[in-house]
Write an enzyme that holds these catalytic residues in place. Structure first.
Site, PDB file in Angstrom:
ATOM      1  N   ALA A  65       0.874  -1.168   0.000  1.00 32.67           N
ATOM      2  CA  ALA A  65       0.000   0.000   0.000  1.00 32.67           C
ATOM      3  C   ALA A  65       0.917   1.226   0.000  1.00 32.67           C
ATOM      4  O   ALA A  65       2.149   1.094  -0.012  1.00 32.67           O
ATOM      5  CB  ALA A  65      -0.931  -0.025   1.202  1.00 32.67           C
ATOM      6  N   VAL A  66       0.343   2.411   0.062  1.00 33.68           N
ATOM      7  CA  VAL A  66       1.155   3.618  -0.136  1.00 33.68           C
ATOM      8  C   VAL A  66       2.255   3.767   0.918  1.00 33.68           C
ATOM      9  O   VAL A  66       3.383   4.164   0.601  1.00 33.68           O
ATOM     10  CB  VAL A  66       0.257   4.878  -0.190  1.00 33.68           C
ATOM     11  N   GLY A 120       3.819   1.333   2.589  1.00 33.80           N
ATOM     12  CA  GLY A 120       4.850   0.345   2.305  1.00 33.80           C
ATOM     13  C   GLY A 120       5.715   0.755   1.126  1.00 33.80           C
ATOM     14  O   GLY A 120       6.955   0.714   1.196  1.00 33.80           O
ATOM     15  N   ASN A 139      -0.099   0.263  12.659  1.00 27.75           N
ATOM     16  CA  ASN A 139      -0.677   0.843  13.874  1.00 27.75           C
ATOM     17  C   ASN A 139      -1.315  -0.250  14.727  1.00 27.75           C
ATOM     18  O   ASN A 139      -2.530  -0.266  14.938  1.00 27.75           O
ATOM     19  CB  ASN A 139      -1.726   1.902  13.526  1.00 27.75           C
ATOM     20  N   SER A 162       5.251   7.407  12.033  1.00 26.87           N
ATOM     21  CA  SER A 162       4.343   8.549  11.881  1.00 26.87           C
ATOM     22  C   SER A 162       4.864   9.529  10.836  1.00 26.87           C
ATOM     23  O   SER A 162       6.068   9.732  10.707  1.00 26.87           O
ATOM     24  CB  SER A 162       4.172   9.279  13.209  1.00 26.87           C
ATOM     25  N   LYS A 205       3.558   5.378  20.135  1.00 26.44           N
ATOM     26  CA  LYS A 205       2.888   5.807  18.897  1.00 26.44           C
ATOM     27  C   LYS A 205       1.397   6.033  19.142  1.00 26.44           C
ATOM     28  O   LYS A 205       0.795   6.968  18.599  1.00 26.44           O
ATOM     29  CB  LYS A 205       3.092   4.750  17.808  1.00 26.44           C
ATOM     30  N   HIS A 249       1.039   9.303  20.809  1.00 24.00           N
ATOM     31  CA  HIS A 249       1.252  10.304  19.757  1.00 24.00           C
ATOM     32  C   HIS A 249      -0.052  10.548  18.997  1.00 24.00           C
ATOM     33  O   HIS A 249      -0.453  11.689  18.778  1.00 24.00           O
ATOM     34  CB  HIS A 249       2.349   9.824  18.798  1.00 24.00           C
ATOM     35  N   ASN A 250      -0.719   9.463  18.600  1.00 24.22           N
ATOM     36  CA  ASN A 250      -1.952   9.605  17.839  1.00 24.22           C
ATOM     37  C   ASN A 250      -3.061  10.235  18.674  1.00 24.22           C
ATOM     38  O   ASN A 250      -3.873  11.005  18.156  1.00 24.22           O
ATOM     39  CB  ASN A 250      -2.401   8.251  17.295  1.00 24.22           C
ATOM     40  N   GLU A 282      -2.426  13.781  18.716  1.00 30.09           N
ATOM     41  CA  GLU A 282      -2.807  14.258  17.382  1.00 30.09           C
ATOM     42  C   GLU A 282      -4.311  14.514  17.313  1.00 30.09           C
ATOM     43  O   GLU A 282      -4.762  15.542  16.783  1.00 30.09           O
ATOM     44  CB  GLU A 282      -2.391  13.205  16.355  1.00 30.09           C
ATOM     45  N   ARG A 331     -20.531   7.462  48.420  1.00 31.49           N
ATOM     46  CA  ARG A 331     -20.229   6.052  48.167  1.00 31.49           C
ATOM     47  C   ARG A 331     -20.325   5.239  49.450  1.00 31.49           C
ATOM     48  O   ARG A 331     -20.816   4.097  49.451  1.00 31.49           O
ATOM     49  CB  ARG A 331     -18.821   5.903  47.563  1.00 31.49           C
ATOM     50  N   HIS A 346     -18.577   1.837  51.100  1.00 30.20           N
ATOM     51  CA  HIS A 346     -17.316   1.688  50.381  1.00 30.20           C
ATOM     52  C   HIS A 346     -16.110   2.236  51.147  1.00 30.20           C
ATOM     53  O   HIS A 346     -14.990   2.137  50.658  1.00 30.20           O
ATOM     54  CB  HIS A 346     -17.412   2.372  49.017  1.00 30.20           C
ATOM     55  N   SER A 352     -14.990  -4.015  51.039  1.00 28.23           N
ATOM     56  CA  SER A 352     -13.535  -3.912  50.968  1.00 28.23           C
ATOM     57  C   SER A 352     -13.173  -2.679  50.149  1.00 28.23           C
ATOM     58  O   SER A 352     -13.931  -2.224  49.298  1.00 28.23           O
ATOM     59  CB  SER A 352     -12.949  -5.173  50.335  1.00 28.23           C
TER      60      SER A 352
END
Length: 483
Positions: A12-13, A15, A103, A129, A184, A187-188, A191, A446, A452, A479
């Site tokens: 693919a592009v 690669g 990814n 990336s 990564k 990072h995304n 992004e 709680r 709790h 607990s």
């Protein structure tokens, strides 16, 4: 006869572009694709006359590789990666290296590293990336997995990676098993946050201030000369000015329904699993989900009403406020991302180099920006920095931007324009700087309905107490644990 320095599976592009990048740096590359017609088309087209060897089977690919063999998978994440691992393992010798450059989910990479190592081979899961252009001209590369594999792939990866202004490669070893793909993933996630905040800024300019595409283009061009200088600001500048052959602004013709491939969602899930408040990135993911409800939103717009008209006041003042609000929110986004990496490093026993990660992101990748140099400097000053907001440079920057940040969020609320990421960033900032949050009342609630238990301010941490709030519950308590 072994001739190739590395093999790549998947044309693919990404690669194809990585192969061309490797070849341009002096490496001989062998390639294979499951649909073998793509191999022939590649050799007759973009790869013609280059030191690229086309292969029609995994067996042929393995035969032409120098030892230790290095095979990089550039295929769709998930089952295709596992399928190719199973195909390759019987063909490889001990010490040969399989590299996943897609990814992949970091937990899959942890599993695969252990599995491949159990078979006597080595495994690398690496984030790549930079998109199509980065793959061809120099991406940011974030490798992790079998540490013994790194010396063998380092010369290739660091030569094809993007370089900083000082010539440093945007590629360094991240850590064991899934560390590379985790970094990564974060990072995304960052992004996602950066893109959403830029979109919120655009929305306020367009709908709140009534600015034209050309006016917004000029503003983003100006911003790209200052502290917001980055790839995403740069492409936003370009997008806003782009017209088709008929003279129409293309951005205005695009349907407002965002897509996503899952890495942002994975980041938020990882944050929930580790108990880290990744609020900004979560809102960025949910904003994409909301945008996808296009038909529902169109119907709702005819029923649900909000404020009318733009903001009163000085347009230039609000534009400058937007710049500062975007900068402050961006700082929070990275602070949260680094919090998540720190929590994961503790959980998975990774020795992450946080300044080095900022350096890897300094060039080649989608979030590359001048800003990342300041993060590198922050961790150089204090490698044990618990939160980016506590570094003097960033705390001062946020303090200076704070009034503008608050004015922007207030104006957005008054105009009825959603700014989920920027407002989440401000709420996180206010929560993080708050010495006492209302969680004491939450803990009382709680304990009231579920026994709790709670800790006390006048007792040591780690001691838990229960109150019989109604006089009917007795002293039996649940607990105390955190999911």
């Amino acid at each position: 006869m072994a001739q190739a320095d590395i093999g790549v599976i998947g044309l693919a592009v990404m690669g194809e572009n990585l192969i061309l990048n490797m070849e341009s740096k002096g490496f001989t590359v062998a390639c294979y694709n499951r649909t073998v017609e793509k191999v022939d088309a590649f050799l007759a087209g973009r790869a013609k006359g280059k030191k690229i060897i086309g292969c029609h089977s995994p067996e042929e690919l393995v035969r032409v590789l120098k030892k230790p063999r290095k095979i990089m998978l550039m295929v769709k994440a998930g089952k295709p990666v596992d399928d190719f691992i199973e195909q390759l393992l019987p063909l490889l010798d001990d010490g040969d290296i399989i590299i996943d450059g897609g990814n992949s989910n970091f937990q899959d990479t942890m599993r695969r590293t252990a599995y491949v190592e159990s078979k006597g081979k080595l495994y690398i899961g690496t984030g790549v990336s930079g998109g199509e252009e980065g793959a061809l001209r120099g991406p940011s590369i974030m490798p992790g997995g079998s540490a013994a594999a790194w010396p063998h792939v380092k010369p290739i990866f660091q030569k094809i990676a993007a370089k900083t202004d000082r010539g440093e490669p945007c590629c360094e070893w991240v850590g064991e098993n899934g560390a590379g793909h985790f970094v990564k993933m974060v990072h995304n996630g960052i992004e996602y946050g950066d893109m959403q905040m830029i979109c919120e800024t655009y929305h306020l300019m367009k709908s709140g201030l009534g600015m034209s595409n050309e006016q917004m283009h000029q503003v983003f061009a100006q911003w790209n000369e200052g502290e917001l200088n980055s790839y995403l600001i740069e492409i936003t500048r370009n997008i806003l000015a782009y017209k088709d052959k008929e003279g129409n602004y293309v951005v205005d013709l695009i349907l407002d329904a965002a897509g996503q491939k899952g890495t942002g969602k994975w980041t938020v899930i990882a944050a929930l699993d580790s108990g880290q408040p990744l609020t900004l990135i979560a809102e960025a993911v949910f904003a994409r989900c909301l945008s996808a409800l296009k038909e529902e939103r169109v119907a709702a717009s005819k029923v649900l009403k909000g404020p009318q008209g733009g903001v009163a006041g000085n347009r230039q003042q609000l534009v400058d406020d937007l710049r500062q609000a975007l900068y402050a929110s961006k700082i929070v986004s990275y602070a949260q991302g680094y919090q998540l990496m720190r929590a994961a490093a503790a959980e998975y026993k990774w020795n992450l180099n946080y300044g080095g990660i900022a350096l890897m992101w300094r060039g080649g990748c989608i979030i590359r920006s001048i800003f990342l140099g300041k993060i590198k400097e922050a961790f150089d000053r204090n490698p044990n920095l618990t939160n980016l907001l506590l570094d003097p440079f960033f705390s001062d920057a946020v303090q200076k931007a704070q009034a503008s940040w608050r004015r922007v969020v207030t104006a957005a609320v008054q105009m009825g324009i959603p700014v989920p990421a920027m407002s989440a960033a401000l709420s996180f900032y206010d929560g993080y700087r708050c010495e006492r949050l209302p969680a004491n009342l939450l803990q009382a609630q709680r304990d009231y309905f579920g026994a709790h238990t709670y800790e006390r301010v006048d007792r040591p941490r780690g001691e838990f107490y229960h109150t019989d709030w109604t006089g009917l519950g007795g002293q039996t308590s649940s607990s105390s644990y955190v999911v």
